[in-house]
Scaffold this motif. Sequence first.
Motif, short mmCIF file in Angstrom:
data_model
loop_
_atom_site.label_atom_id
_atom_site.label_comp_id
_atom_site.label_asym_id
_atom_site.label_seq_id
_atom_site.Cartn_x
_atom_site.Cartn_y
_atom_site.Cartn_z
N ARG A 1 -48.18 61.58 64.69
CA ARG A 1 -48.72 60.80 64.66
C ARG A 1 -48.05 59.69 65.85
NH1 ARG A 1 -47.38 60.94 58.49
NH2 ARG A 1 -49.62 61.59 58.51
N PRO B 1 -54.02 59.04 59.36
CA PRO B 1 -53.67 58.42 58.48
C PRO B 1 -52.75 59.48 56.92
CG PRO B 1 -55.72 59.43 57.84
CD PRO B 1 -55.25 59.53 59.36
N CYS C 1 -59.59 65.06 60.70
CA CYS C 1 -59.04 63.12 61.70
C CYS C 1 -60.35 63.48 62.57
CB CYS C 1 -57.70 63.01 61.08
SG CYS C 1 -57.01 63.57 60.23
N PHE D 1 -51.68 60.30 67.95
CA PHE D 1 -53.11 60.41 67.07
C PHE D 1 -52.52 59.50 65.80
CE2 PHE D 1 -53.55 64.71 69.15
CZ PHE D 1 -54.15 64.47 70.56
N ASP D 2 -54.01 58.87 65.80
CA ASP D 2 -54.05 57.84 64.81
C ASP D 2 -54.51 58.79 63.50
OD1 ASP D 2 -54.03 55.64 63.35
OD2 ASP D 2 -56.38 55.68 64.33
#
Length: 311
Positions: A72, A78, A112, A75-76
């Motif tokens: 994280r 969730p 993702c 990268f984004d």
Amino acid sequence: MTTAHAHPNIALVKYWGKQEKPGNLPATPNLSISLAGLTTVTHVSDAPSDTFILNSKETSDPKLVRWLEALRGTFDVPPLQIDSGNDFPTSAGLASSASGFAALITAINAHCDLGLNQEMCSEWARVGSASAARSIFGGFVALVPPQWQAIPMAKRDHWPLEVVVAVTSNEPKSVNSGEGMERSRLTSPYYNAWVRDATTDFAAASEAIERRDFLSLAAVAELNCLKMHSIMLTSQPTLSYWTPASIACMDRVRSLREEGHDVFFTVDAGPQIKAVCLPASADAVASALSETPGVLEVIRSSLGEGARVVL
Ligand code: PMV
């Protein structure tokens, strides 16, 4: 939901010891084969908060939490529910962390849309568990400097070896590999010799694989494994991963070889014996090991593919 499959791999030239810098980098070059007969299946789905289910039981895993934090940072990603299952004993010297992180980055990458290629997936898998870098690819795989990304050396059909895994205990190991290798680096009087010899062992095993020279591969792989266990045994406190049944299986593999079978053993940080053999010897090896006292189960495997997304 996105699902990925990955197989554990077993090293024929082992990784045992890390470099003293960030990135989870091995101190020595190493190489492995992938096992089609053992599989990790990982489902990833969106969730209100991170949840980790391992073999149908909700659990917490600090290594996984740290890895997700690192991911994280770049990268984004969730919050996710990660549901991972192995059809073989977990944390017992059968490389479940290798197939686990390989399946996980493969599933997250697809779920993702991270846009990682296999090399980048291999680097992220390595951050979780260095041997996991190798499970991104199938067949024969090396993990080598200077990038310490896994590199496919040969496809599985280059040399269709078979592997007979003799399971001698289903208990999780007492000292995990990360902690064990650090202990060895700091305390084994033979650690420097282990690091020094690794490059020669790696070159000899690579050449034997290229030429499909079973006897040469058997000689270097068995000796390399025993060198690693010498480092483990001479660590303080000692790291003793074998059971009496592990020793009986190693003796049985040597006697099978004297009877003319093409087989050698290798053992990781656990009590299970992996007997690598040519297909013509696989039946005899499987039946001899299943009759060896203390063997709970024998799992047969051919060489596997790399990690992949499945529907
Ligand atoms: O990648 P780790 O931390 O699970 O360590 C793997 C160590 C050995 O399995 C003993 C050797 C290897 O190269 O796989």
